[in-house]
Design an enzyme around this catalytic site. Structure first.
Site, PDB file in Angstrom:
ATOM      1  N   ASP A  76      27.800  41.642  67.615  1.00  0.00           N
ATOM      2  CA  ASP A  76      28.298  42.947  67.193  1.00  0.00           C
ATOM      3  C   ASP A  76      29.825  42.948  67.214  1.00  0.00           C
ATOM      4  OD1 ASP A  76      28.716  45.576  66.564  1.00  0.00           O
ATOM      5  OD2 ASP A  76      27.897  46.394  68.436  1.00  0.00           O
ATOM      6  N   LYS A 135      35.692  46.083  66.942  1.00  0.00           N
ATOM      7  CA  LYS A 135      35.910  46.258  68.391  1.00  0.00           C
ATOM      8  C   LYS A 135      37.204  45.558  68.783  1.00  0.00           C
ATOM      9  CE  LYS A 135      31.034  46.345  69.865  1.00  0.00           C
ATOM     10  NZ  LYS A 135      30.933  47.642  70.519  1.00  0.00           N
ATOM     11  N   ASP A 137      24.105  41.420  72.168  1.00  0.00           N
ATOM     12  CA  ASP A 137      23.635  42.647  71.514  1.00  0.00           C
ATOM     13  C   ASP A 137      22.242  42.505  70.886  1.00  0.00           C
ATOM     14  OD1 ASP A 137      24.278  45.320  71.274  1.00  0.00           O
ATOM     15  OD2 ASP A 137      25.126  45.107  69.262  1.00  0.00           O
ATOM     16  N   ASP A 164      30.362  50.652  64.016  1.00  0.00           N
ATOM     17  CA  ASP A 164      29.993  50.074  65.315  1.00  0.00           C
ATOM     18  C   ASP A 164      28.727  50.731  65.887  1.00  0.00           C
ATOM     19  OD1 ASP A 164      30.168  48.407  67.463  1.00  0.00           O
ATOM     20  OD2 ASP A 164      31.863  49.433  68.429  1.00  0.00           O
ATOM     21  N   GLU A 209      25.751  50.601  64.905  1.00  0.00           N
ATOM     22  CA  GLU A 209      24.845  49.907  63.978  1.00  0.00           C
ATOM     23  C   GLU A 209      23.427  49.770  64.528  1.00  0.00           C
ATOM     24  OE1 GLU A 209      26.659  48.426  66.140  1.00  0.00           O
ATOM     25  OE2 GLU A 209      25.181  47.081  67.027  1.00  0.00           O
ATOM     26  N   ARG A 254      21.357  51.837  66.061  1.00  0.00           N
ATOM     27  CA  ARG A 254      20.439  52.925  65.689  1.00  0.00           C
ATOM     28  C   ARG A 254      19.998  52.791  64.235  1.00  0.00           C
ATOM     29  NH1 ARG A 254      24.975  57.168  67.384  1.00  0.00           N
ATOM     30  NH2 ARG A 254      25.443  55.371  68.688  1.00  0.00           N
TER      31      ARG A 254
HETATM   32  N1  BES Z   1      26.400  47.196  71.072  1.00  0.00           N
HETATM   33  C1  BES Z   1      27.166  48.371  71.274  1.00  0.00           C
HETATM   34  C2  BES Z   1      26.881  49.040  72.620  1.00  0.00           C
HETATM   35  C3  BES Z   1      27.317  48.274  73.841  1.00  0.00           C
HETATM   36  C4  BES Z   1      28.566  48.482  74.382  1.00  0.00           C
HETATM   37  C5  BES Z   1      26.449  47.438  74.462  1.00  0.00           C
HETATM   38  C6  BES Z   1      28.935  47.819  75.518  1.00  0.00           C
HETATM   39  C7  BES Z   1      26.820  46.749  75.604  1.00  0.00           C
HETATM   40  C8  BES Z   1      28.062  46.947  76.127  1.00  0.00           C
HETATM   41  C9  BES Z   1      26.874  49.397  70.197  1.00  0.00           C
HETATM   42  O1  BES Z   1      26.516  48.886  68.967  1.00  0.00           O
HETATM   43  C10 BES Z   1      28.127  50.180  70.021  1.00  0.00           C
HETATM   44  O2  BES Z   1      29.120  49.603  69.720  1.00  0.00           O
HETATM   45  N2  BES Z   1      28.039  51.476  70.228  1.00  0.00           N
HETATM   46  C11 BES Z   1      29.167  52.321  70.133  1.00  0.00           C
HETATM   47  C12 BES Z   1      28.742  53.591  69.472  1.00  0.00           C
HETATM   48  C13 BES Z   1      29.854  54.491  69.055  1.00  0.00           C
HETATM   49  C14 BES Z   1      30.656  53.883  67.924  1.00  0.00           C
HETATM   50  C15 BES Z   1      29.282  55.812  68.622  1.00  0.00           C
HETATM   51  C16 BES Z   1      29.680  52.585  71.541  1.00  0.00           C
HETATM   52  O3  BES Z   1      28.875  52.671  72.458  1.00  0.00           O
HETATM   53  O4  BES Z   1      30.892  52.670  71.714  1.00  0.00           O
HETATM   54 ZN    ZN Z   2      25.598  47.006  68.987  1.00  0.00          ZN
HETATM   55 ZN    ZN Z   3      28.200  48.399  67.720  1.00  0.00          ZN
END
Ligand code: BES
Ligand code: ZN
Ligand code: ZN
Length: 476
Positions: free
Chosen positions: A249, A256, A267, A326, A328, A330
């Site tokens: 991811d 990121k 991920d 990010d 993604e 869901r």
């Molecule tokens: N894979 C990440 C969530 C994640 C973050 C998992 C840290 C493990 C450790 C997910 O896809 C993500 O990036 N989510 C974002 C959502 C936001 C953009 C609404 C997040 O949690 O910041």
């Molecule tokens: Zn993710």
């Molecule tokens: Zn993500």
């Protein structure tokens, strides 16, 4: 490392004990009175050893090696796992060959947790280490031979916990969607199970547009993988185990920053959990009907990547505006859930996903965030968490959260703002659960990987979720 059953004395003898009113107390086990007396006498030389929880002491009495391990009087299963994890670490660092392990009582759960403590600690992701260290110790559990079956079973489940750990720990250039397909195909073939895989062409043709959008920026094309196991043809329940399989991811165009990218080969932790659980369930021949659903893509960045502001029509027909590339996970889960309900007629869904950083912020590094629409199921999964140590905490979804993901130009958006991020992600998934389908969502963003080695949980891939779900499936 091997675990067997025996009562005969060995090079090293492991004895659990505890402290009560400032005194050291042995559990009511059969280890001979003479040794107990000798230990008590010897302990006068070690006044700092109080048999406190997880305190250990190595002794030699007349050339008999003894490892004392502190438990608590009313120990729980997690106390056992931790204590025997310490035992494993000490014995393996001493490179002892044979070791007789006393346990504090002969209950089934005690034996299982002891074996878990030892066996789950016997893990190292050493594929890329030039020097590998094997553990050659045999641990003999002092219990009756009739417990052989439950020990075998525990070790089998642990094997799939380690399988999930390995998948998470492995490089993202190896664990690509096609690799997950290959692993599922191999397993399906070996067990003669039906498998269906949608490749990138079929994903486009059948209009799984959300999964397609997420996978579009990558050199490695996406896959939707479904494997069917029917362990109880008379049972009407059909459970989908849906895993988020983002093999890396980057965040996509909403890239990121450094510091957030480094762990993102993990991920696909949801997919790893569900593959491990499914494979263990099949090996155990559980009386359940299960469909493994792995929704897998790489969220990469590049000229063809999907972009913020674009609106896509999901496989279900609900339109989704991309607020952030990010978010993604869901998206790939939504199309997978719809596909499983439409074509496989599942009436129960459990999904596991490293879905939100917000879940980590809310619950800390190891708890699993749980959401869902069925109280009984949630209660049962909570109970399995308390029992297995893969602990779960429920979070709610209220109308105000559903409001937060409503779109202006689309039905919904894939982000709901910073507040309650784990909940709005769950509210998004809820949109794709059909009427009368029971659903539990497990956010394992924190739980799937660990920042540090702690007792029987190694650093990075943890395999958390596999023992949780096997316990749930076995008992419900
Ligand atoms: N894979 C990440 C969530 C994640 C973050 C998992 C840290 C493990 C450790 C997910 O896809 C993500 O990036 N989510 C974002 C959502 C936001 C953009 C609404 C997040 O949690 O910041
Ligand atoms: Zn993710
Ligand atoms: Zn993500």
């Amino acid at each position: 490392m091997t675990i067997k059953i025996d009562s005969k004395n060995k090079e090293v003898l492991v004895i659990p004990l505890y402290e009560k009113d400032n005194k050291i107390v042995f559990f009511n086990i059969k280890n001979n009175e003479k040794i107990k007396e000798q230990i008590i006498k010897k302990l006068k030389q070690y006044p700092s050893f109080k048999a406190k929880k997880n305190q250990s002491l190595f002794l030699e009495i007349n050339s008999q090696k003894i490892l004392l391990i502190g438990l608590v009087e009313k120990f729980d299963l997690e106390n056992l796992r931790e204590a025997y994890s310490i035992v494993f670490k000490i014995i393996s660092s001493m490179e002892e060959k044979e070791c007789l392990v006393e346990i504090p009582d002969n209950k089934k759960e005690t034996i299982i947790s002891t074996v878990e403590g030892i066996d789950l600690t016997d893990y190292k992701f050493d594929k890329y280490l030039s020097e590998k260290k094997e553990n050659n110790t045999t641990f003999y559990i002092d219990t009756s031979k009739s417990n052989e079956k439950i020990i075998k079973k525990t070790i089998l489940v642990n094997k799939f916990v380690k399988y999930a750990r390995n998948l998470v720990n492995e490089n993202s250039n190896i664990i690509i969607p096609e690799k997950l397909e290959e692993l599922c195909r191999d397993f399906a073939k070996q067990k003669k199970l039906k498998i269906k895989v949608l490749n990138e062409k079929e994903i486009i043709k059948q209009k799984l547009n959300l999964l397609e959008a997420v996978g579009r920026g990558s050199e490695y094309p996406p896959r939707l993988i479904l494997v069917e196991y029917n362990g109880d043809s008379k049972n009407k329940e059909k459970i989908a185990l849906v895993g988020k399989g983002i093999t890396f991811d980057t965040g996509g165009i909403n890239l990121k920053p450094s510091g957030y990218l480094e762990d993102m080969k993990s991920d696909m932790g949801g997919a790893a959990t569900m593959m491990g659980t499914f494979m263990a369930a099949v090996e155990l021949k559980l009386k359940k009907n299960i469909v493994l659903v792995v929704s897998t893509a790489e969220n990469a960045i590049g000229g063809s990547a999907f972009k913020p502001g674009d609106i896509f029509t999901s496989y279900k027909g609900v339109t989704v505006e991309i607020g952030n590339t990010d978010a993604e996970g869901r998206l790939v889960l939504a199309d997978a859930m719809t596909y499983a309900q439409k074509h496989f007629k599942v009436n129960t869904i459990i999904d596991a996903a490293t879905l939100t950083g917000a879940c980590l912020v809310a619950l800390g590094p190891s708890l699993i965030g749980m959401f869902g629409n069925d109280s009984q199921m949630k209660k049962a999964i909570f109970d399995s968490g308390e029992k297995t140590g893969d602990r779960v905490w429920e979070l709610p979804i209220y109308e105000e959260h559903r409001e937060m993901i409503k779109g202006k130009f689309s039905d919904i958006k894939n982000i709901g703002g910073r507040d309650g991020g784990a909940i709005t992600a769950a509210a998004f998934l809820e949109k794709f659960v059909e009427k009368d389908v029971k659903w539990v969502h497990l956010d394992i963003a924190g739980a799937a990987r660990s920042k540090k080695d702690s007792f029987y949980i190694p650093e990075f891939g943890t395999g958390r979720g596999v023992r949780l779900l096997i316990d749930y499936l076995e008992n419900n």
